[in-house]
Design a protein around this motif. Sequence first.
Motif, PDB file in Angstrom:
ATOM      1  N   LEU A  99     -88.914 -29.509  53.249  1.00 38.14           N
ATOM      2  CA  LEU A  99     -87.482 -29.236  53.238  1.00 38.14           C
ATOM      3  C   LEU A  99     -86.746 -30.097  52.216  1.00 38.14           C
ATOM      4  O   LEU A  99     -85.777 -29.646  51.598  1.00 38.14           O
ATOM      5  CB  LEU A  99     -86.894 -29.457  54.636  1.00 38.14           C
ATOM      6  CG  LEU A  99     -87.198 -28.348  55.646  1.00 38.14           C
ATOM      7  CD1 LEU A  99     -86.758 -28.762  57.043  1.00 38.14           C
ATOM      8  CD2 LEU A  99     -86.516 -27.055  55.247  1.00 38.14           C
TER       9      LEU A  99
ATOM     10  N   TYR B 161     -80.626 -27.405  57.988  1.00 39.27           N
ATOM     11  CA  TYR B 161     -82.034 -27.638  57.671  1.00 39.27           C
ATOM     12  C   TYR B 161     -82.464 -28.854  58.497  1.00 39.27           C
ATOM     13  O   TYR B 161     -81.776 -29.885  58.489  1.00 39.27           O
ATOM     14  CB  TYR B 161     -82.249 -27.954  56.196  1.00 39.27           C
ATOM     15  CG  TYR B 161     -82.180 -26.779  55.248  1.00 39.27           C
ATOM     16  CD1 TYR B 161     -81.821 -25.497  55.676  1.00 39.27           C
ATOM     17  CD2 TYR B 161     -82.464 -26.940  53.894  1.00 39.27           C
ATOM     18  CE1 TYR B 161     -81.760 -24.431  54.790  1.00 39.27           C
ATOM     19  CE2 TYR B 161     -82.412 -25.882  53.001  1.00 39.27           C
ATOM     20  CZ  TYR B 161     -82.051 -24.632  53.449  1.00 39.27           C
ATOM     21  OH  TYR B 161     -81.982 -23.573  52.567  1.00 39.27           O
TER      22      TYR B 161
ATOM     23  N   ALA C  18     -77.914 -24.767  52.363  1.00 37.58           N
ATOM     24  CA  ALA C  18     -77.721 -25.529  53.595  1.00 37.58           C
ATOM     25  C   ALA C  18     -76.368 -26.222  53.607  1.00 37.58           C
ATOM     26  O   ALA C  18     -75.816 -26.576  52.560  1.00 37.58           O
ATOM     27  CB  ALA C  18     -78.833 -26.555  53.751  1.00 37.58           C
TER      28      ALA C  18
END
Length: 364
Positions: free
Chosen positions: A85, A48, A98
């Motif tokens: 995010l 990410y 992630a």
Amino acid sequence: MMRSTRPIVQPALCAMAALALVPFALIGCDRAAESPTSSQPAQTVTLYTSVDDEFAKMVVEAFTEETGIKVHVLGDTEATKTTGLVTRIQAEMDHPSADVWWSSEPMGTILLAKDGALEAGAMRGMVPEGWPDTLHAPDWSWVGMAMRARVIVYASDRVENPPTTLAQLTDPAYKGVVGMARPQFGTTRIHMAMLGDTWGIDGLTSWLQAMKANKLRLYDGNATVVQAVAMGEIDLALTDTDDVWSGQRNGWKVELAYETASEDDAGPWPSSGPTLIPNTVAIIKDAPNPELAAQLARFLVSPKVEELLYQSTTHNTPVHPALRERYRAEHADLLDIDGLPDYIGASDMVPEAMEQCETVLEGP
């Protein structure tokens, strides 16, 4: 160069809580329409990142070429840089998707560390001894590297002697011709928090009030700010170094001015020089692929990546001592990284700084 509670944010960011509304983009060497699942090949790692697509792709391709490991990359939009995010990582803490987090700034990363979303100790030993204390977490859950600077961008064909301090931007001579990205997101958010930490919240508030009285114009992102200068909507703005250089590559008549240190009698808004903002790298706690995550994280904080970024059009200032020694001989204007601010301390100022930004800049 951040509250043990979740979700992330301040009043201005409450809308980010609905993950379905947050736009993301997949970039890099290996693309997919959905988030990665356990059915992926073993030699795939998920990253990410809020770093601009162009530079994230460049680094990911170098990693895959060197290791043979594929990387799924989930990026974010210009308007919500990092914040979207960070919210996603928080929401996925019980079941992480992630493996590695690479941010273009430190505040979201510091918040994730406080929330326990990052693997404590995972970054220890990945950078040389003597790495600046302000560029790693006390528990080594993250490391900072490759730094940008906040600068004043100006129209080179309309401004002969640009201001070089934030206090000068409040001068009535610049009324109605100064811009800034909305402070709820990205590096402007960090900048405001750092100013609140340096000046005190009253100093930040009074500067915001002076800027509003001077008809400050707000835009959705640093790149948009530079474009507004180039198009003649405004003459000056606060932005990041890489956004100015990107505008110059487009043929825009824009230049940048670094902040200069103020005299002792500078008043309530002194400047200590350019505000530096590091990239940050961390491994997600309980990452699905911890061994691959360690390989990618180590690569991201390596001299090779700092050199790639410095030599690229983003020109991030390196932190590795050997790189700095070499580049200082080639470029006398290499930004000094001595006396870096306390990013973790400044992160505590984020909620209050954002409250003042919303009250002053968005209010009547």
